[in-house]
Write a protein that holds these residues in place. Structure first.
Motif, PDB file in Angstrom:
ATOM      1  N   GLU A 102       0.838  -1.198   0.000  1.00 22.36           N
ATOM      2  CA  GLU A 102       0.000   0.000   0.000  1.00 22.36           C
ATOM      3  C   GLU A 102       0.876   1.252   0.000  1.00 22.36           C
ATOM      4  OE1 GLU A 102      -3.174   2.570   2.622  1.00 22.36           O
ATOM      5  OE2 GLU A 102      -2.156   0.873   3.551  1.00 22.36           O
ATOM      6  N   LEU A 103       1.895   1.248   0.826  1.00 21.26           N
ATOM      7  CA  LEU A 103       2.805   2.390   0.904  1.00 21.26           C
ATOM      8  C   LEU A 103       3.491   2.661  -0.430  1.00 21.26           C
ATOM      9  CD1 LEU A 103       4.417   1.892   4.390  1.00 21.26           C
ATOM     10  CD2 LEU A 103       3.340   3.981   3.583  1.00 21.26           C
ATOM     11  N   ARG A 104       3.900   1.601  -1.116  1.00 26.33           N
ATOM     12  CA  ARG A 104       4.559   1.794  -2.415  1.00 26.33           C
ATOM     13  C   ARG A 104       3.661   2.565  -3.368  1.00 26.33           C
ATOM     14  NH1 ARG A 104       6.005  -3.516  -1.433  1.00 26.33           N
ATOM     15  NH2 ARG A 104       8.192  -3.693  -0.902  1.00 26.33           N
ATOM     16  N   GLY A 105       2.427   2.118  -3.503  1.00 21.88           N
ATOM     17  CA  GLY A 105       1.495   2.796  -4.400  1.00 21.88           C
ATOM     18  C   GLY A 105       1.252   4.234  -3.993  1.00 21.88           C
ATOM     19  N   TRP A 106       1.075   4.446  -2.706  1.00 18.61           N
ATOM     20  CA  TRP A 106       0.832   5.789  -2.185  1.00 18.61           C
ATOM     21  C   TRP A 106       2.061   6.678  -2.395  1.00 18.61           C
ATOM     22  CZ3 TRP A 106       2.858   8.780   1.774  1.00 18.61           C
ATOM     23  CH2 TRP A 106       2.093   9.880   2.168  1.00 18.61           C
ATOM     24  N   LEU A 107       3.253   6.136  -2.133  1.00 20.09           N
ATOM     25  CA  LEU A 107       4.484   6.897  -2.312  1.00 20.09           C
ATOM     26  C   LEU A 107       4.721   7.256  -3.774  1.00 20.09           C
ATOM     27  CD1 LEU A 107       6.880   5.078   0.159  1.00 20.09           C
ATOM     28  CD2 LEU A 107       6.211   7.493   0.263  1.00 20.09           C
ATOM     29  N   VAL A 108       4.435   6.336  -4.665  1.00 17.84           N
ATOM     30  CA  VAL A 108       4.584   6.622  -6.094  1.00 17.84           C
ATOM     31  C   VAL A 108       3.725   7.830  -6.473  1.00 17.84           C
ATOM     32  CG1 VAL A 108       4.013   5.779  -8.413  1.00 17.84           C
ATOM     33  CG2 VAL A 108       5.296   4.322  -6.830  1.00 17.84           C
ATOM     34  N   GLU A 109       2.484   7.843  -6.008  1.00 19.23           N
ATOM     35  CA  GLU A 109       1.591   8.970  -6.300  1.00 19.23           C
ATOM     36  C   GLU A 109       2.129  10.282  -5.726  1.00 19.23           C
ATOM     37  OE1 GLU A 109      -1.109   9.034  -8.238  1.00 19.23           O
ATOM     38  OE2 GLU A 109      -0.833   6.911  -8.703  1.00 19.23           O
ATOM     39  N   ARG A 110       2.597  10.248  -4.476  1.00 22.39           N
ATOM     40  CA  ARG A 110       3.125  11.465  -3.840  1.00 22.39           C
ATOM     41  C   ARG A 110       4.361  11.961  -4.581  1.00 22.39           C
ATOM     42  NH1 ARG A 110      -0.723  12.275  -2.683  1.00 22.39           N
ATOM     43  NH2 ARG A 110      -0.032  14.359  -3.083  1.00 22.39           N
ATOM     44  N   GLU A 169       6.462  16.230 -10.542  1.00 24.69           N
ATOM     45  CA  GLU A 169       5.676  16.561 -11.730  1.00 24.69           C
ATOM     46  C   GLU A 169       5.927  15.609 -12.897  1.00 24.69           C
ATOM     47  OE1 GLU A 169       6.446  20.737 -12.384  1.00 24.69           O
ATOM     48  OE2 GLU A 169       5.258  21.297 -10.630  1.00 24.69           O
ATOM     49  N   LEU A 170       5.821  14.314 -12.590  1.00 31.33           N
ATOM     50  CA  LEU A 170       5.904  13.263 -13.600  1.00 31.33           C
ATOM     51  C   LEU A 170       4.676  12.376 -13.462  1.00 31.33           C
ATOM     52  CD1 LEU A 170       9.617  12.053 -13.275  1.00 31.33           C
ATOM     53  CD2 LEU A 170       8.616  13.275 -15.215  1.00 31.33           C
ATOM     54  N   PRO A 171       4.293  11.687 -14.539  1.00 27.56           N
ATOM     55  CA  PRO A 171       3.217  10.706 -14.402  1.00 27.56           C
ATOM     56  C   PRO A 171       3.665   9.569 -13.473  1.00 27.56           C
ATOM     57  CG  PRO A 171       3.664  11.190 -16.721  1.00 27.56           C
ATOM     58  CD  PRO A 171       4.752  11.838 -15.905  1.00 27.56           C
ATOM     59  N   ALA A 172       2.755   9.077 -12.668  1.00 27.95           N
ATOM     60  CA  ALA A 172       3.086   8.004 -11.718  1.00 27.95           C
ATOM     61  C   ALA A 172       3.684   6.792 -12.429  1.00 27.95           C
ATOM     62  CB  ALA A 172       1.844   7.611 -10.928  1.00 27.95           C
ATOM     63  N   GLU A 173       3.285   6.546 -13.657  1.00 30.93           N
ATOM     64  CA  GLU A 173       3.792   5.388 -14.414  1.00 30.93           C
ATOM     65  C   GLU A 173       5.292   5.490 -14.682  1.00 30.93           C
ATOM     66  OE1 GLU A 173       1.201   7.453 -15.957  1.00 30.93           O
ATOM     67  OE2 GLU A 173      -0.146   6.361 -14.627  1.00 30.93           O
ATOM     68  N   GLN A 174       5.845   6.698 -14.590  1.00 30.79           N
ATOM     69  CA  GLN A 174       7.274   6.878 -14.840  1.00 30.79           C
ATOM     70  C   GLN A 174       8.126   6.721 -13.578  1.00 30.79           C
ATOM     71  OE1 GLN A 174       8.229  10.450 -17.000  1.00 30.79           O
ATOM     72  NE2 GLN A 174       6.790   9.977 -18.635  1.00 30.79           N
ATOM     73  N   ILE A 175       7.489   6.583 -12.418  1.00 32.45           N
ATOM     74  CA  ILE A 175       8.231   6.427 -11.164  1.00 32.45           C
ATOM     75  C   ILE A 175       8.460   4.945 -10.916  1.00 32.45           C
ATOM     76  CG2 ILE A 175       8.261   6.899  -8.684  1.00 32.45           C
ATOM     77  CD1 ILE A 175       8.289   9.455 -10.420  1.00 32.45           C
ATOM     78  N   ARG A 176       9.724   4.534 -10.994  1.00 36.20           N
ATOM     79  CA  ARG A 176      10.074   3.128 -10.767  1.00 36.20           C
ATOM     80  C   ARG A 176      10.400   2.914  -9.294  1.00 36.20           C
ATOM     81  NH1 ARG A 176      14.403   1.292 -14.783  1.00 36.20           N
ATOM     82  NH2 ARG A 176      14.329  -0.386 -13.269  1.00 36.20           N
ATOM     83  N   HIS A 177      10.105   1.727  -8.809  1.00 33.79           N
ATOM     84  CA  HIS A 177      10.295   1.385  -7.394  1.00 33.79           C
ATOM     85  C   HIS A 177      11.757   1.193  -7.020  1.00 33.79           C
ATOM     86  CE1 HIS A 177       5.967  -0.161  -6.641  1.00 33.79           C
ATOM     87  NE2 HIS A 177       5.974   0.824  -7.511  1.00 33.79           N
ATOM     88  N   ASP A 178      12.607   0.952  -8.005  1.00 36.05           N
ATOM     89  CA  ASP A 178      14.001   0.615  -7.717  1.00 36.05           C
ATOM     90  C   ASP A 178      14.989   1.713  -8.111  1.00 36.05           C
ATOM     91  OD1 ASP A 178      13.546   0.293 -10.431  1.00 36.05           O
ATOM     92  OD2 ASP A 178      14.716  -1.548 -10.600  1.00 36.05           O
ATOM     93  N   VAL A 179      14.488   2.891  -8.459  1.00 33.65           N
ATOM     94  CA  VAL A 179      15.343   4.013  -8.851  1.00 33.65           C
ATOM     95  C   VAL A 179      15.428   4.988  -7.678  1.00 33.65           C
ATOM     96  CG1 VAL A 179      15.522   6.000 -10.410  1.00 33.65           C
ATOM     97  CG2 VAL A 179      14.794   3.773 -11.297  1.00 33.65           C
TER      98      VAL A 179
END
Length: 84
Positions: A7-15, A21-31
């Motif tokens: 849950e935190l991962r998804g929420w953090l990606v959005e934040r 100022e990037l689309p959430a789809e461009q935020i990778r979990h391992d970068v």
């Protein structure tokens, strides 16, 4: 509310996406978040958002100690109270 690292991962990606100022789809979990331009002001704001949403206080320096979505979500989830 389910207090899990997932849950935190998804929420953090959005934040993070909002702050850099990037689309959430461009935020990778391992970068590392600094590669997206997340700065100290944004780190402070993310930690304030965590306190508001999840009720735990996290020092902003934790984002530099745990610099990816995956590692930071694991760290924060370890500080959340157990689910009822």
């Amino acid at each position: 509310m389910e207090n899990t690292a997932t849950e935190l991962r998804g929420w953090l990606v959005e934040r993070v996406a909002d702050y850099v100022e990037l689309p959430a789809e461009q935020i990778r979990h391992d970068v590392e978040l600094s590669e997206y331009g997340l700065d100290s002001v944004s780190a402070l704001t993310v930690c304030t958002d965590i306190e508001d949403r999840f009720g735990v206080s996290i020092e902003p320096t934790a984002l530099w100690d745990h610099p990816t979505i995956d590692t930071f979500a694991e760290f924060v989830s370890g500080h959340l109270p157990p689910r009822a």
